[in-house]
Design a protein around this motif. Sequence first.
Motif, PDB file in Angstrom:
ATOM      1  N   ASP A 290       0.546  -1.139   0.361  1.00  0.00           N
ATOM      2  CA  ASP A 290       0.256   0.095  -0.296  1.00  0.00           C
ATOM      3  C   ASP A 290       0.766   1.116  -0.158  1.00  0.00           C
ATOM      4  OD1 ASP A 290      -2.436  -1.450  -0.002  1.00  0.00           O
ATOM      5  OD2 ASP A 290      -1.932  -1.158   2.238  1.00  0.00           O
ATOM      6  N   VAL A 291       1.451   1.713   0.921  1.00  0.00           N
ATOM      7  CA  VAL A 291       2.732   2.345   0.590  1.00  0.00           C
ATOM      8  C   VAL A 291       3.456   2.785  -0.549  1.00  0.00           C
ATOM      9  CG1 VAL A 291       3.143   2.330   3.657  1.00  0.00           C
ATOM     10  CG2 VAL A 291       4.566   0.742   1.787  1.00  0.00           C
ATOM     11  N   GLN A 292       4.146   3.955  -0.701  1.00  0.00           N
ATOM     12  CA  GLN A 292       4.365   3.965  -2.423  1.00  0.00           C
ATOM     13  C   GLN A 292       6.469   3.762  -1.589  1.00  0.00           C
ATOM     14  OE1 GLN A 292       3.489   4.430  -5.049  1.00  0.00           O
ATOM     15  NE2 GLN A 292       1.094   3.892  -3.987  1.00  0.00           N
ATOM     16  N   SER A 293       6.641   4.089  -0.326  1.00  0.00           N
ATOM     17  CA  SER A 293       7.963   4.343  -0.014  1.00  0.00           C
ATOM     18  C   SER A 293       8.316   3.926   1.219  1.00  0.00           C
ATOM     19  CB  SER A 293       8.653   5.413  -0.758  1.00  0.00           C
ATOM     20  OG  SER A 293       8.192   6.301   0.109  1.00  0.00           O
ATOM     21  N   SER A 294       9.624   3.117   1.505  1.00  0.00           N
ATOM     22  CA  SER A 294       9.728   3.599   3.116  1.00  0.00           C
ATOM     23  C   SER A 294      11.072   4.373   3.513  1.00  0.00           C
ATOM     24  CB  SER A 294      10.715   1.342   2.941  1.00  0.00           C
ATOM     25  OG  SER A 294      11.692   2.008   2.579  1.00  0.00           O
ATOM     26  N   PRO A 295      10.920   3.637   5.159  1.00  0.00           N
ATOM     27  CA  PRO A 295      11.527   4.685   5.687  1.00  0.00           C
ATOM     28  C   PRO A 295      13.449   4.780   5.345  1.00  0.00           C
ATOM     29  CG  PRO A 295      10.304   4.114   6.529  1.00  0.00           C
ATOM     30  CD  PRO A 295      10.293   3.428   5.429  1.00  0.00           C
ATOM     31  N   GLU A 296      13.760   4.098   4.301  1.00  0.00           N
ATOM     32  CA  GLU A 296      15.035   3.062   4.207  1.00  0.00           C
ATOM     33  C   GLU A 296      14.909   3.538   2.411  1.00  0.00           C
ATOM     34  OE1 GLU A 296      13.254   1.497   5.087  1.00  0.00           O
ATOM     35  OE2 GLU A 296      13.925   0.871   6.503  1.00  0.00           O
ATOM     36  N   GLY A 297      14.384   4.547   2.171  1.00  0.00           N
ATOM     37  CA  GLY A 297      14.291   5.533   0.638  1.00  0.00           C
ATOM     38  C   GLY A 297      13.919   4.030  -0.729  1.00  0.00           C
ATOM     39  N   PHE A 298      13.713   2.854  -0.495  1.00  0.00           N
ATOM     40  CA  PHE A 298      12.840   2.109  -1.253  1.00  0.00           C
ATOM     41  C   PHE A 298      11.654   2.323  -1.651  1.00  0.00           C
ATOM     42  CE2 PHE A 298      15.758  -0.784   1.200  1.00  0.00           C
ATOM     43  CZ  PHE A 298      16.706  -0.677   0.723  1.00  0.00           C
TER      44      PHE A 298
ATOM     45  N   GLY B 238      18.021   9.346 -16.664  1.00  0.00           N
ATOM     46  CA  GLY B 238      18.887  10.686 -16.124  1.00  0.00           C
ATOM     47  C   GLY B 238      19.515  10.501 -15.774  1.00  0.00           C
ATOM     48  N   ASP B 239      19.799  10.570 -14.373  1.00  0.00           N
ATOM     49  CA  ASP B 239      20.521  10.381 -13.164  1.00  0.00           C
ATOM     50  C   ASP B 239      20.878   9.619 -12.832  1.00  0.00           C
ATOM     51  OD1 ASP B 239      23.568  10.535 -11.543  1.00  0.00           O
ATOM     52  OD2 ASP B 239      23.020  12.824 -10.451  1.00  0.00           O
ATOM     53  N   PRO B 240      21.489   7.985 -12.642  1.00  0.00           N
ATOM     54  CA  PRO B 240      20.991   6.752 -11.939  1.00  0.00           C
ATOM     55  C   PRO B 240      21.033   6.466 -10.081  1.00  0.00           C
ATOM     56  CG  PRO B 240      22.243   5.631 -14.037  1.00  0.00           C
ATOM     57  CD  PRO B 240      21.984   7.982 -13.492  1.00  0.00           C
ATOM     58  N   VAL B 241      19.876   6.413  -9.936  1.00  0.00           N
ATOM     59  CA  VAL B 241      20.544   6.422  -8.243  1.00  0.00           C
ATOM     60  C   VAL B 241      20.187   4.457  -8.227  1.00  0.00           C
ATOM     61  CG1 VAL B 241      19.035   6.779  -5.850  1.00  0.00           C
ATOM     62  CG2 VAL B 241      19.053   8.468  -8.218  1.00  0.00           C
ATOM     63  N   GLU B 242      22.238   4.139  -6.932  1.00  0.00           N
ATOM     64  CA  GLU B 242      21.695   3.276  -6.878  1.00  0.00           C
ATOM     65  C   GLU B 242      20.827   3.180  -5.328  1.00  0.00           C
ATOM     66  OE1 GLU B 242      21.520   0.114  -6.779  1.00  0.00           O
ATOM     67  OE2 GLU B 242      22.923  -0.033  -8.304  1.00  0.00           O
ATOM     68  N   ARG B 243      20.027   2.208  -5.222  1.00  0.00           N
ATOM     69  CA  ARG B 243      19.822   1.797  -3.819  1.00  0.00           C
ATOM     70  C   ARG B 243      20.113   0.854  -2.758  1.00  0.00           C
ATOM     71  NH1 ARG B 243      14.628   3.841  -7.031  1.00  0.00           N
ATOM     72  NH2 ARG B 243      14.121   6.135  -6.540  1.00  0.00           N
TER      73      ARG B 243
END
Length: 203
Positions: free
Chosen positions: A6-14, A34-39
Amino acid sequence: MTGSLDVQSSPEGFRLGNEILAFRFVATLGERRGDPVERIAAPERLRAWLTTNGLGGADMPVSDALLRDAHQMREAIHRAGTAVASGGVPDPADEELLNRWTARHRARLVLTGGQAQWHLPDTDPARAALAIVALDAVATLGGHRDGVIKRCEQRTCGGLFVDTSRGGRRRWCSMATCGNKVKKANLKAARDGTEAGSYGPAT
């Protein structure tokens, strides 16, 4: 069992808004065009993603070697999904990589308190958890879900999703993230156009 969250993102930024587990994993590399973000740049980040998605616990061991393998699998899913979204078929090398992962599938789906949960083996549980992701990818890419695989139309994203909307008009992997970005950009462009026009010649 991890279907949609249900949530769109987690506290860890996922990013968790995608209904497809395998495509949520693809989203651990963001802004692909764009400018890739490695999570998941470190083993502990991979463990956090697996835990957030109900695939393991906070004490699950994750090695550097497994992280490298996870990155390879993630990119194979993305390439295969992009091929399918474009009306083609996955590269045989990517299919073989995913098939090797599914052959490692050793987790059991159990019912606990009315909820389906994955029970991972004691030996190498993180690898078994990633095999679940691969299994979800194979099922999705192989047409075992309703809907059409598409690539997100947000300019910098490049993520994947399954469009089950009426009329097949869905354009973004997540309305709350990419869809919202497009909406804000369009509003800004409209405002800028109006403001620029106000300084033009009188009509």
